[in-house]
Structure formats: C-alpha cells, structure tokens
Design a protein around this motif. Structure first.
Motif, short mmCIF file in Angstrom:
data_model
loop_
_atom_site.label_atom_id
_atom_site.label_comp_id
_atom_site.label_asym_id
_atom_site.label_seq_id
_atom_site.Cartn_x
_atom_site.Cartn_y
_atom_site.Cartn_z
N ALA A 1 15.45 -54.28 31.07
CA ALA A 1 16.07 -53.20 31.85
C ALA A 1 15.87 -51.86 31.17
O ALA A 1 15.62 -50.85 31.84
CB ALA A 1 17.55 -53.48 32.05
N GLY A 2 15.98 -51.84 29.83
CA GLY A 2 15.76 -50.59 29.11
C GLY A 2 14.33 -50.10 29.24
O GLY A 2 14.08 -48.89 29.38
N ALA A 3 13.38 -51.03 29.21
CA ALA A 3 11.98 -50.65 29.39
C ALA A 3 11.69 -50.32 30.86
O ALA A 3 10.95 -49.38 31.16
CB ALA A 3 11.06 -51.76 28.92
N GLY A 4 12.29 -51.06 31.77
CA GLY A 4 12.06 -50.85 33.20
C GLY A 4 12.66 -49.57 33.73
O GLY A 4 12.28 -49.08 34.80
N LEU A 5 13.61 -49.02 32.99
CA LEU A 5 14.23 -47.77 33.42
C LEU A 5 13.20 -46.65 33.54
O LEU A 5 13.34 -45.76 34.38
CB LEU A 5 15.32 -47.39 32.42
CG LEU A 5 16.22 -46.22 32.75
CD1 LEU A 5 16.99 -46.51 34.03
CD2 LEU A 5 17.20 -45.99 31.62
N TRP A 6 12.14 -46.73 32.76
CA TRP A 6 11.11 -45.70 32.81
C TRP A 6 10.16 -45.90 33.98
O TRP A 6 9.39 -45.00 34.32
CB TRP A 6 10.34 -45.66 31.49
CG TRP A 6 11.21 -45.12 30.41
CD1 TRP A 6 11.92 -45.82 29.50
CD2 TRP A 6 11.52 -43.75 30.18
NE1 TRP A 6 12.65 -44.99 28.71
CE2 TRP A 6 12.42 -43.70 29.10
CE3 TRP A 6 11.14 -42.55 30.78
CZ2 TRP A 6 12.94 -42.51 28.61
CZ3 TRP A 6 11.65 -41.36 30.28
CH2 TRP A 6 12.53 -41.35 29.21
N LEU A 7 10.20 -47.08 34.60
CA LEU A 7 9.36 -47.33 35.77
C LEU A 7 9.98 -46.81 37.06
O LEU A 7 9.30 -46.66 38.07
CB LEU A 7 9.06 -48.82 35.90
CG LEU A 7 8.33 -49.44 34.70
CD1 LEU A 7 8.19 -50.94 34.91
CD2 LEU A 7 6.97 -48.78 34.52
N VAL A 8 11.30 -46.56 37.02
CA VAL A 8 12.00 -46.06 38.20
C VAL A 8 11.65 -44.58 38.36
O VAL A 8 11.83 -43.80 37.42
CB VAL A 8 13.53 -46.23 38.04
CG1 VAL A 8 14.27 -45.61 39.20
CG2 VAL A 8 13.87 -47.70 37.89
N PRO A 9 11.16 -44.22 39.52
CA PRO A 9 10.78 -42.81 39.69
C PRO A 9 12.02 -41.92 39.74
O PRO A 9 13.06 -42.30 40.29
CB PRO A 9 10.03 -42.79 41.02
CG PRO A 9 10.51 -43.98 41.75
CD PRO A 9 10.90 -45.01 40.70
N GLY A 10 11.93 -40.77 39.13
CA GLY A 10 13.02 -39.80 39.16
C GLY A 10 12.77 -38.78 40.25
O GLY A 10 11.67 -38.65 40.79
N LEU A 11 13.82 -38.02 40.60
CA LEU A 11 13.66 -36.98 41.61
C LEU A 11 12.71 -35.91 41.11
O LEU A 11 11.82 -35.45 41.81
CB LEU A 11 15.02 -36.38 41.96
CG LEU A 11 16.01 -37.36 42.58
CD1 LEU A 11 17.36 -36.69 42.77
CD2 LEU A 11 15.49 -37.86 43.91
N ASP A 12 12.90 -35.51 39.88
CA ASP A 12 11.98 -34.58 39.23
C ASP A 12 12.15 -34.76 37.72
O ASP A 12 13.10 -35.37 37.25
CB ASP A 12 12.23 -33.15 39.67
CG ASP A 12 13.68 -32.73 39.55
OD1 ASP A 12 13.93 -31.54 39.57
OD2 ASP A 12 14.56 -33.61 39.44
N LEU A 13 11.25 -34.25 36.96
CA LEU A 13 11.25 -34.46 35.51
C LEU A 13 12.01 -33.33 34.80
O LEU A 13 11.46 -32.60 34.00
CB LEU A 13 9.82 -34.56 35.00
CG LEU A 13 9.02 -35.73 35.54
CD1 LEU A 13 7.58 -35.65 35.06
CD2 LEU A 13 9.65 -37.03 35.09
N GLU A 14 13.28 -33.22 35.08
CA GLU A 14 14.11 -32.24 34.40
C GLU A 14 14.48 -32.76 33.01
O GLU A 14 14.60 -33.97 32.82
CB GLU A 14 15.38 -31.97 35.20
CG GLU A 14 15.13 -31.30 36.54
CD GLU A 14 16.43 -31.05 37.28
OE1 GLU A 14 17.50 -31.23 36.68
OE2 GLU A 14 16.35 -30.68 38.45
N PRO A 15 14.69 -31.89 32.07
CA PRO A 15 15.05 -32.33 30.71
C PRO A 15 16.35 -33.13 30.67
O PRO A 15 16.47 -34.09 29.91
CB PRO A 15 15.19 -31.02 29.94
CG PRO A 15 14.41 -30.02 30.69
CD PRO A 15 14.45 -30.45 32.12
N GLY A 16 17.30 -32.80 31.51
CA GLY A 16 18.57 -33.54 31.53
C GLY A 16 18.37 -34.99 31.97
O GLY A 16 18.95 -35.92 31.42
N VAL A 17 17.55 -35.18 33.00
CA VAL A 17 17.27 -36.52 33.50
C VAL A 17 16.51 -37.33 32.45
O VAL A 17 16.81 -38.51 32.22
CB VAL A 17 16.48 -36.44 34.83
CG1 VAL A 17 16.03 -37.82 35.28
CG2 VAL A 17 17.31 -35.79 35.91
N LEU A 18 15.56 -36.72 31.80
CA LEU A 18 14.80 -37.41 30.76
C LEU A 18 15.69 -37.80 29.58
O LEU A 18 15.53 -38.88 29.00
CB LEU A 18 13.63 -36.54 30.29
CG LEU A 18 12.50 -36.35 31.29
CD1 LEU A 18 11.46 -35.39 30.74
CD2 LEU A 18 11.88 -37.67 31.64
#
Length: 164
Positions: free
Chosen positions: A41-58
C-alpha cells in the motif's frame, strides 16, 4: 561457560518450566499478511494519480508511504523475530542458568536448574535436552550444527553431566 543459540525449542509443557510462549501461528500469519499489505500500500500510493503535483500533496504522499512501509516492515518482523537464548553452566553453584536476551542487550534469567536435578543430557546437531531422573525434559535448547553440538558436549563433560 556458555552455549548460545538463536531460539529455545521447548517441549509441550514449556510453561511449567518457566519459559514464555512465542507468538502463535495465526498471529504470525496475520502479521506477515498485513505487513506485506502495508508495504504494498505504501508503494502503491505513488501509483494513484493526484489532482496535480503540488508540494503539499507530494509531502502527504511521502509521509504516508514512509509510515506505511515502516509499519509493514515492523509487522513482518513480529513473525520473523527470534529470541537469543543461552545456557550458562556455573560450576561454582553447580547450576545451569537458562537466559534469554531481550531488547537492547538486556538479559533475563528464565530458570536455574541444579546439577543434582539433571540425570543426563541428550545432544544432537539440532538440540540439547537436559533430562531429569524420570527421563523427562527439564530444558531443551536448539543448536545450530555440529560445531555447536561439539561445544555443548565439551561443556557437559567438563561439568561431569552424563550424556545419553
């Protein structure tokens, strides 16, 4: 004099001899299952697309993935952790001390058995068993191969404990 091993391999009435029980099979299986689930799940979290690549989301993604992977590794260690155990032969007091190594180098004496209670000892490449007069196992410790077996036999002979 010390014979060391990675784990005690005790018989069924282990609680009567003062030894703690390890984790049960269902607990170990669950910890392995959920441990690997957290890691994936920790590795798969990076496969989930985000709305945008904001620093807070990252930052949130990085924090959550690090925590999930760390928790997963910790859970899998529950199933694989083996306690370090030792038998100390004390010729001055004529006793065998069964000692378990705890976390951070702390030692805990589990039990002391007098030489007069030991009738004989049975040694194989896999285990060292101390027997009483009725032939019942007082203590059993896992050994790791012929070198450790030879060392155990030498200690027993030096303390005049008969081998069976």
């Amino acid at each position: 004099m010390t014979v060391a091993s990675n784990a005690f391999a005790l018989a069924a009435d282990r609680a009567n001899r003062g030894f703690e029980r390890g984790h049960t099979v269902p607990v170990r299986a669950a910890s392995v299952f959920f441990g690997f689930a957290f890691i994936w799940a920790g590795a798969g979290l990076w496969l989930v697309p985000g709305l945008d690549l904001e620093p807070g989301v990252l930052m949130v993604k990085a924090f959550l993935s690090i925590m999930m992977v760390a928790a997963g590794i910790g859970m899998t260690q529950i199933a694989t952790a083996r306690k370090l155990a030792e038998m100390h032969f004390d010729p001055r007091t004529r006793q065998v001390h069964l000692i378990e190594m705890r976390g951070r180098g702390r030692r805990e004496s589990l039990r002391s058995v007098g030489y007069d209670a030991i009738s004989s000892a049975r040694v194989t490449d896999q285990s060292l068993v101390l027997l009483d007069q009725r032939g019942k196992a007082i203590a059993e410790m896992a050994l790791e191969g012929p070198d450790m077996r030879d060392e155990a036999i030498a200690h027993l002979r030096s303390q005049s404990i008969t081998l069976s």
